[in-house]
Design a protein around this motif. Sequence first.
Motif, PDB file in Angstrom:
ATOM      1  N   ASN A 116       0.861  -1.185  -0.064  1.00 40.91           N
ATOM      2  CA  ASN A 116      -0.083   0.206   0.043  1.00 40.91           C
ATOM      3  C   ASN A 116       0.966   1.268  -0.159  1.00 40.91           C
ATOM      4  O   ASN A 116       1.834   1.381   0.816  1.00 40.91           O
ATOM      5  CB  ASN A 116      -0.872   0.007   1.307  1.00 40.91           C
ATOM      6  CG  ASN A 116      -2.095  -1.079   1.075  1.00 40.91           C
ATOM      7  OD1 ASN A 116      -2.978  -0.954   0.354  1.00 40.91           O
ATOM      8  ND2 ASN A 116      -1.727  -2.154   2.032  1.00 40.91           N
ATOM      9  N   ASP A 150      -5.212   4.439  -3.001  1.00 45.13           N
ATOM     10  CA  ASP A 150      -6.643   4.929  -2.850  1.00 45.13           C
ATOM     11  C   ASP A 150      -7.069   5.740  -3.984  1.00 45.13           C
ATOM     12  O   ASP A 150      -5.985   6.508  -4.380  1.00 45.13           O
ATOM     13  CB  ASP A 150      -6.894   5.259  -1.479  1.00 45.13           C
ATOM     14  CG  ASP A 150      -6.624   4.324  -0.260  1.00 45.13           C
ATOM     15  OD1 ASP A 150      -6.509   3.102  -0.714  1.00 45.13           O
ATOM     16  OD2 ASP A 150      -6.378   4.892   0.655  1.00 45.13           O
ATOM     17  N   ASP A 178      -6.924   0.701  -4.722  1.00 48.53           N
ATOM     18  CA  ASP A 178      -7.778   0.004  -3.627  1.00 48.53           C
ATOM     19  C   ASP A 178      -8.900   0.514  -3.328  1.00 48.53           C
ATOM     20  O   ASP A 178      -9.083   1.820  -3.808  1.00 48.53           O
ATOM     21  CB  ASP A 178      -6.687   0.309  -2.534  1.00 48.53           C
ATOM     22  CG  ASP A 178      -6.546  -0.549  -1.536  1.00 48.53           C
ATOM     23  OD1 ASP A 178      -7.448  -1.504  -1.540  1.00 48.53           O
ATOM     24  OD2 ASP A 178      -5.804  -0.541  -0.511  1.00 48.53           O
ATOM     25  N   ASP A 179      -9.732  -0.205  -2.788  1.00 46.90           N
ATOM     26  CA  ASP A 179     -10.987   0.229  -2.132  1.00 46.90           C
ATOM     27  C   ASP A 179     -11.760   1.137  -3.216  1.00 46.90           C
ATOM     28  O   ASP A 179     -12.477   2.081  -3.400  1.00 46.90           O
ATOM     29  CB  ASP A 179     -10.951   1.504  -1.195  1.00 46.90           C
ATOM     30  CG  ASP A 179     -10.132   0.977  -0.007  1.00 46.90           C
ATOM     31  OD1 ASP A 179     -10.125  -0.445   0.190  1.00 46.90           O
ATOM     32  OD2 ASP A 179      -9.568   1.756   0.538  1.00 46.90           O
TER      33      ASP A 179
HETATM   34 MG    MG Z   1      -5.629   1.202   1.139  1.00 48.30          MG
END
Ligand code: MG
Length: 280
Positions: A116, A150, A178-179
């Motif tokens: 991440n 993100d 992500d997400d």
């Molecule tokens: Mg994340």
Amino acid sequence: AKEQGGGGRLEIYAAHMHAKVVNRLELQTELRQALADNAFTLEYQPVVDLETSQVTAVEALVRWRRGDELVQPEEFIGPAEESGLITPLGEWILREACERVAMWRASDWDIGLSVNLSVKQILSPRFVETVAGALEETGLPGRVLTMEVDEEVLLENPGEAVERLAELRRLGVRLAIDDFGMGYASLAHLRELRVDAIKIDPSFIRDLGQDGTVTLLTHTIIRLGQDLGMDVVAEGIERSDQLEQLRSMGCGHGQGFLVARPMVAEGVEALVGGGAEVAL
Ligand code: MG
Ligand code: C2E
Ligand code: MG
Ligand code: MG
């Protein structure tokens, strides 16, 4: 008396704010010390191919060993970003995870790594250099590494962040959003930046099969990813009905407590000890 009461409340409020700021600063000092003391540690959560149940990658997730307590990232990533500590911490995370996965790959296991990234890291001047250095020193080919960002990363600083991420891609590194689905302009981002994978936000997976709209949206995201040649990863799989539904929708990869929890490196080795397959 009325005025006095108001002043009192204000004083209490000011004291409260003061305490908050002091706590924040203390936390940042503690975090800095923790990095120096090597008190951070990584867990790895397996990502599986939903068709074959093979573990194809692990996502590195950072924790902080604070006495007997294992502090979760939600409590310290924000403060680490605010203080700028995320840059050296992020470098440590990347290096540590690359070393581990390089070791696994050296024992003839074809495993990928996801790490991440926060926006602060991406915008730091040495960012691309650092990633190139970690790959070079561990001998990992770029394609083995996926960097997860993100959507806010792109919202807050579109031009600069997109340029840095494009440089990463030139190293062969894969990019994942992500997400996915929670940001404001999910689709627009897919136009600006070449991404290799999208990770469907767990809030979709939670209501899968229980909420018709969510189910339809999830199916649409999966097809969209497939049509754009991207890998689709479902996050937060906790129930077998979710797993079955995702499989029937043709979702490529999955992650979640049902599949495997985040675990220490030795746990991953034990899990895949008899072959890289998990029982699903
Ligand atoms: Mg994340
Ligand atoms: P993320 O990248 O979306 O990571 C997935 C989070 O979901 C992890 O929480 C994981 O433990 C949790 N999770 C996985 N499967 C399930 C499930 O089936 N059910 C539920 N309820 N949760 C599940 P974690 O480790 O607490 O990390 C939270 C967030 O902190 C991450 O979200 C990521 O944004 C951030 N983070 C974690 N490690 C790092 C890191 O090394 N660097 C940076 N910049 N951020 C990190
Ligand atoms: Mg992630
Ligand atoms: Mg996520």
